[in-house]
Structures are given as C-alpha cells and as structure tokens.
Design a protein around this motif. Structure first.
Motif, PDB file in Angstrom:
ATOM      1  N   UNK A  33       0.709  -1.310  -0.004  1.00  0.00           N
ATOM      2  CA  UNK A  33       0.023   0.159  -0.015  1.00  0.00           C
ATOM      3  C   UNK A  33       0.754   1.384  -0.060  1.00  0.00           C
ATOM      4  N   UNK A  34       2.102   1.077  -0.061  1.00  0.00           N
ATOM      5  CA  UNK A  34       2.850   2.359  -0.271  1.00  0.00           C
ATOM      6  C   UNK A  34       3.283   2.310  -1.604  1.00  0.00           C
ATOM      7  N   UNK A  35       3.411   3.616  -2.299  1.00  0.00           N
ATOM      8  CA  UNK A  35       3.831   3.783  -3.601  1.00  0.00           C
ATOM      9  C   UNK A  35       5.398   3.557  -3.881  1.00  0.00           C
ATOM     10  N   UNK A  91      11.390  -6.415  -3.003  1.00  0.00           N
ATOM     11  CA  UNK A  91      10.471  -5.193  -3.034  1.00  0.00           C
ATOM     12  C   UNK A  91      10.969  -3.905  -2.284  1.00  0.00           C
ATOM     13  N   UNK A  92      11.900  -4.053  -1.302  1.00  0.00           N
ATOM     14  CA  UNK A  92      12.470  -2.639  -0.829  1.00  0.00           C
ATOM     15  C   UNK A  92      13.825  -2.810  -0.656  1.00  0.00           C
ATOM     16  N   UNK A  93      14.449  -1.490  -0.413  1.00  0.00           N
ATOM     17  CA  UNK A  93      15.535  -1.277   0.010  1.00  0.00           C
ATOM     18  C   UNK A  93      15.841  -1.184   1.458  1.00  0.00           C
ATOM     19  N   UNK A 126      11.407   1.423  -6.784  1.00  0.00           N
ATOM     20  CA  UNK A 126      10.719   1.948  -7.958  1.00  0.00           C
ATOM     21  C   UNK A 126      11.803   2.294  -9.056  1.00  0.00           C
ATOM     22  N   UNK A 127      11.539   3.093 -10.226  1.00  0.00           N
ATOM     23  CA  UNK A 127      12.267   3.577 -11.196  1.00  0.00           C
ATOM     24  C   UNK A 127      13.437   4.545 -10.818  1.00  0.00           C
ATOM     25  N   UNK A 128      13.006   5.411  -9.986  1.00  0.00           N
ATOM     26  CA  UNK A 128      14.059   6.362  -9.620  1.00  0.00           C
ATOM     27  C   UNK A 128      14.896   6.156  -8.244  1.00  0.00           C
ATOM     28  N   UNK A 129      14.523   4.801  -7.813  1.00  0.00           N
ATOM     29  CA  UNK A 129      15.032   4.354  -6.473  1.00  0.00           C
ATOM     30  C   UNK A 129      16.224   3.717  -6.514  1.00  0.00           C
ATOM     31  N   UNK A 158      20.454   9.053   0.744  1.00  0.00           N
ATOM     32  CA  UNK A 158      18.888   9.385   0.242  1.00  0.00           C
ATOM     33  C   UNK A 158      18.662   9.226  -1.250  1.00  0.00           C
ATOM     34  N   UNK A 159      17.742   8.736  -1.844  1.00  0.00           N
ATOM     35  CA  UNK A 159      17.996   8.263  -3.385  1.00  0.00           C
ATOM     36  C   UNK A 159      16.869   9.341  -3.759  1.00  0.00           C
ATOM     37  N   UNK A 160      15.532   9.607  -3.237  1.00  0.00           N
ATOM     38  CA  UNK A 160      14.423  10.542  -3.659  1.00  0.00           C
ATOM     39  C   UNK A 160      13.432  10.545  -2.685  1.00  0.00           C
TER      40      UNK A 160
END
Length: 329
Positions: A228-230, A259-261, A289-292, A327-329
């Motif tokens: 449920x998080x973008x 799924x996560x970093x 995600x794409x920018x992550x 921190x990436x974004x």
C-alpha cells in the motif's frame, strides 16, 4: 504550584471521565472517549440522570477552551488519560508506543520525507498516539493520515484524538490484514504487533504466509504495508530485535530483497524496555521503483540513551550525514 497546560487539560479529561464512568457504569477508557466527544461537540451527548453530575460536567466543559492548548499539549494530555485507563484494562493489545519513540519517528520522517505534502498510513493505529505525535512534528507540512485498527474502542479513541487535535485522519475499524480500500500512500509507520495471525485463510493471500501452521502477524503487516505504499515511498517500523532470526526469517528476507531497499536499522537502548527480550529497533525501508537506488551502505546505529544529550547529538549528526549521502528520492 502552578500546573502546566498538559496537567491542566489532563485534569479536565480525568475528572469528567471519572464522572461519566460512575454515571454510565462503563470503563474509564469508554468514558474518556465519551468526554472527548462532548468536548469536541461542545455539548453533553449522554443522558445524565444525576442533576449534580450534569451540573458539574457543564461547569467543567464551560471552563475549557481548547484554543488555549497546542496540538502537542492536547495529545500529551489525552495520552496521560489513556495510560491511566490502560492500567485498569486487562486487554494485552491495549499498549501504547512510548513518547520518546514517537519523537524519534517524527524526527526520522522529517529527514526522509522532504515533500511539503504527503499521505501516511498507520496500519496498527491503536489510539492514534504515534500517528499524531509524528504529525505534530510536521506542522509546517500538509499531511493526511490514515489509520486502521481492529479494536473498536481504540479506533474510537483515535477518532477523538484526531478531532481534538484537528488532524485530517481517515480511520478504518477493521482487520488491517484484510483488503484495505485505500489509495497508495507516501509513507507507512507502525509499532508492529508481534505474534501469530490466527486467520490462516486470509494469510494464504500473502507471500509471507507460513509453510506450516500460523503465520507471523508482523511479517504479514510488513507485506501489507509494502503493498500500500507507492514506489519510492518509505516505511518506518518498530520491530523486535529478533525479526531476522526466526524460523520464518529466510522467507521475509527474500521478500524484502525483491521489493524494498533497507535504509537503516536503529537499535533502541534497552533502558526503554522492561526486559531485554522486549527490546526493539526501528527499521526504515524504501519501496523499490524506477528512480530509487539502493543505498551504498545500510545505516546501522546503536542508539544511546535518549536522555544522553551529547551522545545523541553525535548519532544524529552521523544519521544526517548518511541521509545526505544515500537518500535517493
């Protein structure tokens, strides 16, 4: 001795709740919810048989002006009253995240969530104390909160808590591991409940279901939150120190890798907990995600006592430096 604003408001909540508890023959927490609603609606909503009690309540409410209190003073006063009520409650799920941890959560969200407006979910919202503690540290931002809890009394207290503090929080009284009809959020926070989830049929819908027997509820909460998080959104959880050491940990680790970093693990001082077995850490993750990008290294911190100012300052400087570099974004 002059009372503080927190003590002053607590005394109002406590006395009026005591009166309603006796008058309506209910628990203190139920009476607290009722008096909170009375204060918010500026009216006595219950049928009061005793003339003296009715007059006393009217006098208490008329002498109160919530505009004289900050959101944080209201939260702390309400928290004190809830803690009093929980002492007489025998339900083990009626627990509250310590204030010092709430302050640390707020600090971390402020560092990671740079946007001026965002939506935040607490899937184990309880009385709303952690969620509103975080929102009170972000008063210069527009934040919409969402809270879910299966306990109808706790969600009622969360509703009162949000109303008195005038926070925009949408609340759902349901099993948080059932389908949530909410749009994706930008961040998730939660003091994860540790234990087994009894609904094996519902657990079967999760990748982190146990191969045999009951699944770990805290694992399912992590998966539900990630759903449920973008993409690029952050998750901040209070976790047991042994999260990655259980017999189901391998599957959890594999799921998280996909799924996560993992951003950071902050081990909290044992002095915050009654015994070492209950000690916890804060886990921070970012959904892929794409920018992550994956951070160059995970931030691993052993937090000093939160009352040790000089050592705490050193750790916060270290964390700031890590966030600026990773921190990436």
């Amino acid at each position: 001795m002059k009372t503080t604003p927190v003590e002053e408001l607590f005394n109002v909540l406590n006395e009026s709740a005591d009166l309603l508890q006796q008058e309506l023959d209910c628990t203190y927490l139920e009476a607290l919810a009722k008096t909170g609603e009375n204060i918010f609606q500026q009216s006595i909503l219950q049928k009061i048989e005793s003339e003296w009690t009715g007059k006393r309540l009217k006098k208490i409410y008329e002498g109160l002006n919530l505009d004289h209190f900050s959101k944080e003073e209201i939260r702390k006063s309400f928290q004190l009253a809830i803690l009093k009520g929980m002492k007489e409650s025998v339900q083990p799920n009626h627990q509250m995240t310590p204030d010092s941890i709430g302050m640390l959560f707020g600090y971390l969200l402020n560092k990671f969530m740079k946007q001026n407006s965002y939506r935040i979910l607490d899937p184990v919202v309880g009385t709303g104390n952690l969620l509103t503690a975080v929102m009170n540290q972000e008063l210069n931002k527009q934040i919409e909160g969402i809270g879910v809890d299966i306990d109808d009394l706790l969600i009622k207290l969360a509703y009162i808590n949000a109303n008195l503090q005038e926070h925009p929080i949408e609340l759902f009284n349901q099993d948080s591991l059932e389908h949530l009809f909410i749009e994706k959020v930008d961040a998730v926070i939660g003091d994860l409940p540790v234990g087994y989830y009894p609904n094996d049929i519902r657990a079967a819908d999760y990748e982190l279901k146990a191969d045999n027997g009951h699944s770990y509820a805290h694992h399912l909460f992590i998966e539900q939150s990630i759903r449920h998080v973008r993409p690029g959104g952050y998750l901040f959880f209070l976790i047991p120190n042994g999260l990655f050491e259980s017999e189901q940990a391998k599957k959890l680790h594999e799921y998280m890798m996909k799924n996560v970093y993992i951003q950071a693990i902050l081990q909290l001082p044992e002095s915050l907990f009654k015994n070492k077995q209950n000690a916890k850490s804060i886990l921070i993750m970012q959904k892929q995600g794409e920018q992550v990008k994956q951070p160059k290294e995970i931030l691993l911190v052993n937090m000093p006592s939160l009352t040790n100012g000089s050592e705490l300052e050193k750790i916060l400087i270290k964390m700031d430096r890590w966030i600026n570099e990773n921190k990436s974004c």
